[in-house]
Design an enzyme around this catalytic site. Structure first.
Site, short mmCIF file in Angstrom:
data_model
loop_
_atom_site.label_atom_id
_atom_site.label_comp_id
_atom_site.label_asym_id
_atom_site.label_seq_id
_atom_site.Cartn_x
_atom_site.Cartn_y
_atom_site.Cartn_z
N SER A 163 -0.11 -17.54 0.34
CA SER A 163 0.97 -17.87 1.28
C SER A 163 1.60 -16.60 1.84
O SER A 163 2.32 -16.64 2.83
CB SER A 163 2.04 -18.71 0.58
N LYS B 1 -6.42 -18.03 -9.13
CA LYS B 1 -6.33 -19.44 -8.72
C LYS B 1 -7.36 -19.67 -7.62
O LYS B 1 -7.52 -18.81 -6.74
CB LYS B 1 -4.91 -19.78 -8.21
N GLU C 145 -0.90 -30.18 -5.13
CA GLU C 145 -0.02 -29.94 -3.98
C GLU C 145 0.05 -31.16 -3.08
O GLU C 145 -0.98 -31.69 -2.64
CB GLU C 145 -0.52 -28.71 -3.19
O1 KIV Z 1 -0.31 -19.55 -1.88
C1 KIV Z 1 0.58 -20.18 -2.47
O2 KIV Z 1 1.76 -19.82 -2.40
C2 KIV Z 1 0.19 -21.35 -3.23
C3 KIV Z 1 1.28 -22.18 -3.82
C4 KIV Z 1 1.96 -22.90 -2.74
C5 KIV Z 1 0.79 -23.08 -4.87
O3 KIV Z 1 -0.95 -21.63 -3.36
#
Ligand code: KIV
Length: 280
Positions: A46, A113, A182
């Site tokens: 993000s 992740k 999400e």
């Molecule tokens: O990139 C991010 O901030 C995320 C979160 C919203 C889980 O993947």
């Protein structure tokens, strides 16, 4: 060290204690999160939107992520630091995807992740086999939102709800130690949370997940471009910073800043000598 923190997350799930997670991308904010005792700090992709002002998280290069990841990794002492694998680092051939995960891990992250995409299970299995802890991410996966009908709640119809339960199971089988859910209905994330043994971390997924994550810039009201329904804004940093900057501008323009207490003094004798020095 990372493994111990991961065990703590499992213990929290077992004991019904909630897991806290937030994003951070730099020294100042990750220091605060760590000091407060947030369980997981995600260097989320993000950052492409909230730090770099790009439209799409897909536009984030692996090298760019590495710069932000390093800032957080070097700062954090207690929280689990997870690096989000950018689109460009995992939508590649298996060997390159694995190499990218290894680069994040060897730079000091506790894990990575990976958002769900067709073919992600092979990559996740390889990354887990290499000893790298992985958080899976299902539901509204921004990197592939164009294939999901855009930025909208996922799993409201039977077919998609079933698909998300299937994906959660597959990610657990592939070795993920946790799952981000999400933008899915609260009752669906409750079902998923009960069906898997690994902790679920919700964002827009209701109160029944084992933990909650938000983008920090949403929580502090710094990012103003859009605010999803699921965000709780605890302070409006945008307005606070704007006011501070406007006050600074006014003080400088009126000659109110800086004052004596914000300036350095020159010893009197040095001042006198300079004044009397004819060479100057
Ligand atoms: O990139 C991010 O901030 C995320 C979160 C919203 C889980 O993947």
């Amino acid at each position: 060290m990372g493994q111990e923190k991961i065990r703590n997350l499992y213990q929290k799930k077992e004991e019904g204690k909630k897991i806290t997670a937030l994003t951070a991308y730099d020294y100042c904010f990750s220091l605060i999160l760590d000091e407060v005792g947030i369980d997981i700090i995600l260097v989320g992709d993000s950052l492409a939107n909230v730090v770099l002002g790009r439209k799409d998280t897909k536009e984030l290069a692996s090298e760019e992520m590495m710069v932000f990841a390093q800032a957080v990794i070097k700062t954090v002492k207690s929280s689990l630091v997870i690096v989000d694998m950018p689109y460009q680092s995992c939508h590649v051939d298996l060997a390159s995807g694995l190499r990218n995960a290894e680069r994040f891990f060897s730079s000091g992250a506790d894990g990575v992740k990976i958002e769900w995409f067709e073919g992600c299970l092979k990559l996740i299995e390889a990354v887990v086999k290499a000893g790298i802890p992985v958080i899976g991410h299902i539901g509204l996966t921004p990197q592939t939102a164009d294939k999901l009908g855009g930025f909208r709640v996922q799993g409201r119809d039977y077919r998609r709800a079933k698909e998300l339960i299937y994906q959660a199971r597959k990610l657990e089988e592939a070795g993920c130690f946790s799952l981000v859910l999400e933008c899915i209905p609260a009752s669906l994330s409750e079902i998923i949370t009960k069906k898997v043994k690994i902790p679920t971390i919700g964002i827009g997924a209701g109160p029944f997940c084992d933990g909650q994550i938000l983008v920090l810039y949403d929580l502090i009201g710094l990012f103003q471009k859009y605010r999803p329904k699921f965000v709780r804004q605890y302070i409006n940093m945008y307005n606070l910073v704007k006011k501070a900057v406007a006050d600074f501008k006014e003080d400088v323009e009126k000659g109110n800043f800086p004052q004596t207490q914000e300036s350095f003094s020159l010893p009197q004798e040095v001042l006198e000598r300079i004044r009397q020095d004819e060479e100057i």
